[in-house]
Every structure is written in C-alpha cells, then in structure tokens.
Write a protein that holds these residues in place. Structure first.
Motif, PDB file in Angstrom:
ATOM      1  N   GLN A 225       0.807  -1.219   0.000  1.00  0.00           N
ATOM      2  CA  GLN A 225       0.000   0.000   0.000  1.00  0.00           C
ATOM      3  C   GLN A 225       0.844   1.275   0.000  1.00  0.00           C
ATOM      4  O   GLN A 225       0.572   2.189  -0.801  1.00  0.00           O
ATOM      5  N   PRO A 226       1.866   1.414   0.857  1.00  0.00           N
ATOM      6  CA  PRO A 226       2.661   2.642   0.781  1.00  0.00           C
ATOM      7  C   PRO A 226       3.343   2.820  -0.576  1.00  0.00           C
ATOM      8  O   PRO A 226       3.496   3.950  -1.047  1.00  0.00           O
ATOM      9  N   THR A 227       3.758   1.710  -1.207  1.00  0.00           N
ATOM     10  CA  THR A 227       4.402   1.818  -2.518  1.00  0.00           C
ATOM     11  C   THR A 227       3.394   2.247  -3.576  1.00  0.00           C
ATOM     12  O   THR A 227       3.692   3.076  -4.445  1.00  0.00           O
ATOM     13  N   ALA A 228       2.176   1.692  -3.503  1.00  0.00           N
ATOM     14  CA  ALA A 228       1.125   2.120  -4.424  1.00  0.00           C
ATOM     15  C   ALA A 228       0.831   3.606  -4.255  1.00  0.00           C
ATOM     16  O   ALA A 228       0.681   4.345  -5.247  1.00  0.00           O
ATOM     17  N   ASP A 229       0.754   4.063  -3.022  1.00  0.00           N
ATOM     18  CA  ASP A 229       0.507   5.487  -2.767  1.00  0.00           C
ATOM     19  C   ASP A 229       1.703   6.343  -3.188  1.00  0.00           C
ATOM     20  O   ASP A 229       1.525   7.489  -3.615  1.00  0.00           O
ATOM     21  N   TRP A 230       2.904   5.804  -3.051  1.00  0.00           N
ATOM     22  CA  TRP A 230       4.115   6.524  -3.498  1.00  0.00           C
ATOM     23  C   TRP A 230       4.035   6.767  -5.001  1.00  0.00           C
ATOM     24  O   TRP A 230       4.346   7.852  -5.489  1.00  0.00           O
ATOM     25  N   ILE A 231       3.597   5.751  -5.763  1.00  0.00           N
ATOM     26  CA  ILE A 231       3.434   5.901  -7.210  1.00  0.00           C
ATOM     27  C   ILE A 231       2.373   6.963  -7.503  1.00  0.00           C
ATOM     28  O   ILE A 231       2.604   7.904  -8.269  1.00  0.00           O
ATOM     29  N   GLY A 232       1.187   6.813  -6.899  1.00  0.00           N
ATOM     30  CA  GLY A 232       0.096   7.741  -7.168  1.00  0.00           C
ATOM     31  C   GLY A 232       0.414   9.165  -6.753  1.00  0.00           C
ATOM     32  O   GLY A 232       0.169  10.120  -7.514  1.00  0.00           O
ATOM     33  N   ASN A 233       0.971   9.333  -5.557  1.00  0.00           N
ATOM     34  CA  ASN A 233       1.281  10.679  -5.068  1.00  0.00           C
ATOM     35  C   ASN A 233       2.375  11.338  -5.917  1.00  0.00           C
ATOM     36  O   ASN A 233       2.351  12.552  -6.140  1.00  0.00           O
ATOM     37  N   SER A 234       3.342  10.538  -6.389  1.00  0.00           N
ATOM     38  CA  SER A 234       4.428  11.090  -7.207  1.00  0.00           C
ATOM     39  C   SER A 234       3.909  11.522  -8.574  1.00  0.00           C
ATOM     40  O   SER A 234       4.269  12.607  -9.069  1.00  0.00           O
ATOM     41  N   ILE A 235       3.084  10.688  -9.215  1.00  0.00           N
ATOM     42  CA  ILE A 235       2.540  11.063 -10.518  1.00  0.00           C
ATOM     43  C   ILE A 235       1.650  12.299 -10.375  1.00  0.00           C
ATOM     44  O   ILE A 235       1.689  13.211 -11.216  1.00  0.00           O
ATOM     45  N   ARG A 236       0.857  12.350  -9.312  1.00  0.00           N
ATOM     46  CA  ARG A 236       0.037  13.548  -9.075  1.00  0.00           C
ATOM     47  C   ARG A 236       0.909  14.790  -8.984  1.00  0.00           C
ATOM     48  O   ARG A 236       0.618  15.829  -9.594  1.00  0.00           O
ATOM     49  N   LEU A 237       2.000  14.705  -8.225  1.00  0.00           N
ATOM     50  CA  LEU A 237       2.896  15.855  -8.069  1.00  0.00           C
ATOM     51  C   LEU A 237       3.480  16.273  -9.417  1.00  0.00           C
ATOM     52  O   LEU A 237       3.539  17.466  -9.743  1.00  0.00           O
ATOM     53  N   MET A 238       3.876  15.285 -10.213  1.00  0.00           N
ATOM     54  CA  MET A 238       4.491  15.597 -11.502  1.00  0.00           C
ATOM     55  C   MET A 238       3.489  16.194 -12.494  1.00  0.00           C
ATOM     56  O   MET A 238       3.875  16.952 -13.386  1.00  0.00           O
ATOM     57  N   LEU A 239       2.213  15.858 -12.342  1.00  0.00           N
ATOM     58  CA  LEU A 239       1.190  16.387 -13.243  1.00  0.00           C
ATOM     59  C   LEU A 239       0.639  17.736 -12.785  1.00  0.00           C
ATOM     60  O   LEU A 239      -0.027  18.417 -13.564  1.00  0.00           O
ATOM     61  N   THR A 240       0.891  18.125 -11.545  1.00  0.00           N
ATOM     62  CA  THR A 240       0.265  19.344 -11.010  1.00  0.00           C
ATOM     63  C   THR A 240       1.266  20.397 -10.566  1.00  0.00           C
ATOM     64  O   THR A 240       0.881  21.527 -10.294  1.00  0.00           O
TER      65      THR A 240
ATOM     66  N   VAL B 141      12.490   0.500  -6.204  1.00  0.00           N
ATOM     67  CA  VAL B 141      12.576  -0.019  -7.574  1.00  0.00           C
ATOM     68  C   VAL B 141      11.186  -0.181  -8.175  1.00  0.00           C
ATOM     69  O   VAL B 141      10.942   0.206  -9.326  1.00  0.00           O
ATOM     70  N   ILE B 142      10.255  -0.741  -7.406  1.00  0.00           N
ATOM     71  CA  ILE B 142       8.888  -0.934  -7.919  1.00  0.00           C
ATOM     72  C   ILE B 142       8.254   0.414  -8.242  1.00  0.00           C
ATOM     73  O   ILE B 142       7.657   0.597  -9.317  1.00  0.00           O
ATOM     74  N   ALA B 143       8.363   1.378  -7.321  1.00  0.00           N
ATOM     75  CA  ALA B 143       7.724   2.682  -7.526  1.00  0.00           C
ATOM     76  C   ALA B 143       8.348   3.415  -8.709  1.00  0.00           C
ATOM     77  O   ALA B 143       7.629   3.930  -9.585  1.00  0.00           O
ATOM     78  N   ARG B 144       9.677   3.465  -8.752  1.00  0.00           N
ATOM     79  CA  ARG B 144      10.309   4.216  -9.840  1.00  0.00           C
ATOM     80  C   ARG B 144      10.042   3.560 -11.195  1.00  0.00           C
ATOM     81  O   ARG B 144       9.750   4.249 -12.180  1.00  0.00           O
ATOM     82  N   THR B 145      10.123   2.227 -11.241  1.00  0.00           N
ATOM     83  CA  THR B 145       9.827   1.536 -12.495  1.00  0.00           C
ATOM     84  C   THR B 145       8.392   1.800 -12.928  1.00  0.00           C
ATOM     85  O   THR B 145       8.117   2.064 -14.103  1.00  0.00           O
ATOM     86  N   GLY B 146       7.459   1.739 -11.967  1.00  0.00           N
ATOM     87  CA  GLY B 146       6.063   1.985 -12.291  1.00  0.00           C
ATOM     88  C   GLY B 146       5.838   3.367 -12.874  1.00  0.00           C
ATOM     89  O   GLY B 146       5.085   3.528 -13.841  1.00  0.00           O
ATOM     90  N   ILE B 147       6.482   4.371 -12.317  1.00  0.00           N
ATOM     91  CA  ILE B 147       6.333   5.744 -12.821  1.00  0.00           C
ATOM     92  C   ILE B 147       6.971   5.881 -14.197  1.00  0.00           C
ATOM     93  O   ILE B 147       6.392   6.474 -15.115  1.00  0.00           O
ATOM     94  N   GLU B 148       8.165   5.313 -14.368  1.00  0.00           N
ATOM     95  CA  GLU B 148       8.874   5.451 -15.643  1.00  0.00           C
ATOM     96  C   GLU B 148       8.127   4.754 -16.774  1.00  0.00           C
ATOM     97  O   GLU B 148       8.093   5.263 -17.904  1.00  0.00           O
ATOM     98  N   VAL B 149       7.509   3.609 -16.499  1.00  0.00           N
ATOM     99  CA  VAL B 149       6.750   2.928 -17.545  1.00  0.00           C
ATOM    100  C   VAL B 149       5.567   3.788 -17.986  1.00  0.00           C
ATOM    101  O   VAL B 149       5.270   3.887 -19.186  1.00  0.00           O
ATOM    102  N   VAL B 150       4.877   4.425 -17.035  1.00  0.00           N
ATOM    103  CA  VAL B 150       3.778   5.325 -17.397  1.00  0.00           C
ATOM    104  C   VAL B 150       4.280   6.430 -18.323  1.00  0.00           C
ATOM    105  O   VAL B 150       3.681   6.721 -19.372  1.00  0.00           O
ATOM    106  N   LEU B 151       5.389   7.066 -17.964  1.00  0.00           N
ATOM    107  CA  LEU B 151       5.892   8.193 -18.760  1.00  0.00           C
ATOM    108  C   LEU B 151       6.405   7.731 -20.119  1.00  0.00           C
ATOM    109  O   LEU B 151       6.290   8.465 -21.107  1.00  0.00           O
ATOM    110  N   ASP B 152       6.975   6.530 -20.178  1.00  0.00           N
ATOM    111  CA  ASP B 152       7.456   6.003 -21.452  1.00  0.00           C
ATOM    112  C   ASP B 152       6.307   5.642 -22.390  1.00  0.00           C
ATOM    113  O   ASP B 152       6.344   5.929 -23.584  1.00  0.00           O
ATOM    114  N   ARG B 153       5.289   4.997 -21.822  1.00  0.00           N
ATOM    115  CA  ARG B 153       4.218   4.456 -22.653  1.00  0.00           C
ATOM    116  C   ARG B 153       3.146   5.499 -22.982  1.00  0.00           C
ATOM    117  O   ARG B 153       2.481   5.401 -24.018  1.00  0.00           O
ATOM    118  N   LEU B 154       2.955   6.478 -22.086  1.00  0.00           N
ATOM    119  CA  LEU B 154       1.896   7.482 -22.263  1.00  0.00           C
ATOM    120  C   LEU B 154       2.527   8.875 -22.171  1.00  0.00           C
ATOM    121  O   LEU B 154       2.315   9.612 -21.209  1.00  0.00           O
TER     122      LEU B 154
END
Length: 401
Positions: free
Chosen positions: A236-251, A352-365
């Motif tokens: 759960q904290p890793t999932a929130d780390w991904i979501g909170n980081s992408i939110r920050l980068m988009l806003t 690693v999980i959080a950073r990879t998850g964010i980078e895949v989003v930015l690469d693919r979308l």
C-alpha cells in the motif's frame, strides 16, 4: 484530556498538513489525540521528539502488551490489525529476538536479484498499461498503482499470479481500518499459511523459502505474521508513493521536465513526496515503559505514542522553507528510524517498484495529463496512510505492446 484531537474524520482526507500545523500551534510537538472508541494516545509531531522516541527502544518500547488501555478495547475494534494485541509479528518483538527476525527478513529480501526485480516490475507494469493504453483515458490509482506492487511482491514471495487480486482487496480492507479490516486480516493470514505449507513441501528460489530455511528457529505462525507485515508495508505505501508522485508531476511546475523523459526529475519527485506527502502519515506506535516527559508533556507508563511521520517531516524547525526542493536530502522519517525502521532491502525493493512503475507510465503514455481539475482529487479517509482515491488521466491512445 478534554482538548484531545480525534484522529480521523474528513480533515485527514483533505489537507492534513493544515491540521498538523494547527495541532502544533495549539498543543506543541506532542499532541493528545483520541482513537476510535475515544481511546487516548499521544501523536508525536516534533522532528526532535520523534527522533528521541524512535531512538530509545527501551524507554519507548514496541511491546504493545504495555498499553494501559487494553481493558477498554473491544474484540471487534477496527484498529486491531494496526495495533496488534498478543500478535507474534516482528512489529511487536523487542530486544535480541527482534534483531534476529529483522536479520531473517533482510537476508531473504537482500537475496532478490535486482535485475529480476526490475524485470518483474516492468513486465507487470507493461501488462497493466496494455489493458488501458488504447482507450485514451484511465484511473491510474484503481487500474495501475493499486495493482502493481502487490503483483511484484507476490511473485517475489512465491505466490501464484492469480492470487494477486484477492491479496489487494484483503490488504486494502485491513489497512483502511474499517468494518472489513478483520476479514481482510483473516484472508491474508490464510493465504500466507497456505503458501508456507506449499513451500515446506516444495522449496523454491523465493523469499518465503529463504525465510523457512533460516536457522533462527522461527515458528510457522511467526513467519505468517512477518509475511503479512512485509506485504502490507510493501504494497500500500508503494502504491501510494506511485500515485502521489505522478500527481505531483502532473500538477507541480517544478517537475514538468519529468513528463518529457527527465529521469532525474522522477527521482526528485519521489523524494519530494516522501517529505511533503508521504504515504505513511502516522504509525502505531510505541509504548512508554515508565513515567517520563516528552515535549513538555507528562507521559504515563503504558501510554501509546503514535509516530507522526508527516508532521515531523514538515516540522518548521527542520524545513524552514517548505517551498524549496529538498535536493535529494533523505533525512525524512518516511521509512522510520531506529532499530524498528523499514529494513534497507525492503526500502530498496519499494523504490525499484515505484520508480519503475512511474517510468513505464511516462514512457508508454508520453502526453499524459490530468482529466479533472487538480483541486477535485480526493484522498482515502485514513489518518495512517495518505493516498488518492482515484487519479483520472487522459492521453493519446497508443497500441498495446
């Protein structure tokens, strides 16, 4: 105490930073609070005071049996999964036995091949993006961040992939601390017990098999409890780390470069979230082993102290100018401190999980953007973990891999 602050309610769902500032203004660095059922506790918001509590495991013990409120706790108390009673997990073990269990967990996670870990994270992330990339829109919380960490961790631990969705549901129920918390805890315990039984018959190259092979003489029940802690703390904290980081980068315009492939900006955004919007806001806890004083408060033997990680991270004595980037400073409390902090191998797996998850989003979308006004985004109503209920985004449709 008559001026105690209820630890819950809509203000934790909105902007808890304002609430922490008001608590600090009105009560100082150690705040009287009330848990569900009006059970009293102390919330430690001061950076210096939190360092003192987490750095003295004798005076501020992790042994929950010391709590002076157990006589007032009902059997169906929804916070029991968060504040264990007679629970034989590493969370509530102290002294030499705790050090042995921490070593067992660290060794089992340290043996994870980093290339294999990133491969699993990329593969599962790509599968999740494949499922939504042609539509041009998705909810990155429900359909991505909330599914990725547990799938990677389940693979590392030894679970079959099809167990992932059920584990996600049970984890969320347990962590949210509401009416389904105890049922979620029971599902997790049953799943862990079955996995241990399977690995005793047929060992494999996975985390659970390595834990079972440890020579510390741990019982199956101890390993089940530790696996539940590891999965809950890892997902759960890793999932929130991904979501909170992408939110920050988009806003936040400070991270606009991230959306055009700036890898350093991804790491900077992730670190900024750990300071400003950490997934693990408050942790239960420590128990005073004798009468003492902390932050000008008189603490009684058996009192529960909650670790206010986000409050300490935003302590104005530490962050005098919260508008400036932290520049890679990792002196935050987001992974804890002291001998009960998150083990370094577990922290590395989450990163690693959080950073990879964010980078895949930015690469693919690559042209991803928010599909709703930033101010309309809402958070789960939990004082413990801070994560988005949803993160609707739009992007140019692209074909699946």
């Amino acid at each position: 105490m008559s001026d105690a602050v209820p630890l819950g309610g809509p203000r934790f769902q909105g902007e808890p930073a304002c609430l922490y500032r008001e608590m600090r203004r009105d009560h100082g660095s150690v705040v009287p609070v009330l848990l569900d059922g009006d059970l009293p506790a102390w919330l430690v918001l001061g950076y210096r005071e939190l360092h003192q509590v987490t750095g003295d495991p004798v005076l501020f013990s992790r042994d929950s049996e010391l709590w002076n409120q157990w006589a007032n706790v009902p059997d169906d108390w929804p916070l029991l999964p968060m504040i264990g009673h007679r629970q034989p997990s590493i969370l509530y073990t102290v002294g030499e036995r705790h050090r042995q269990r921490a070593a067992m967990i660290s060794n089992a996670l340290e043996a994870v091949d980093p290339f294999e870990l990133r491969h699993h994270a990329e593969r599962f992330a790509d599968e999740l993006i494949d499922a939504v990339c042609a539509s041009g829109e998705t909810d990155l919380v429900a359909h991505y961040a909330m599914l990725l960490p547990v799938r990677v961790l389940a693979r590392l631990y030894g679970f079959p992939d099809e167990d992932g969705p059920g584990l996600v549901t049970a984890l969320n129920d347990m962590i949210d601390g509401r009416e389904r918390a105890l049922a979620g805890q029971a599902h997790l315990a049953g799943s862990m017990g079955q996995l241990i039984a399977d690995r005793k018959k047929v060992p494999a190259d996975d985390v659970v098999s390595r834990m079972l092979a440890d020579e510390g003489g741990f019982t199956d029940e101890e390993i089940v409890q530790d696996l539940m802690v590891m999965l809950a703390a890892g997902h759960q904290p890793t999932a929130d780390w991904i979501g909170n980081s992408i939110r920050l980068m988009l806003t936040d315009e400070r991270f606009a470069a991230s959306l055009f492939g700036g890898r350093n900006s991804v790491a900077e955004a992730m670190n900024e979230v750990l300071w400003e919007d950490t997934p693990t806001q408050n942790v239960a806890g420590r128990w005073a082993s004798r009468d003492t004083h902390l932050g000008g408060r008189r603490i009684r033997a058996g009192d529960l102290l909650l670790l206010g990680l986000q409050g300490a991270n935003s302590d104005p004595q530490v962050r005098t100018d919260a508008s400036t980037l932290t520049g890679g400073n990792n002196a935050h409390f987001s992974f804890g401190h002291g001998e009960h902090r998150c083990p370094f191998p577990a922290q590395e797996v989450a990163e690693v999980i959080a950073r990879t998850g964010i980078e895949v989003v930015l690469d693919r979308l690559p042209d991803i953007d928010l599909a709703v006004p930033a101010e309309s985004l809402t958070r789960r109503p939990s004082p413990w973990l801070r994560g988005l209920t949803e993160l609707p985004v739009r992007f140019t449709p692209v074909p699946a891999l």
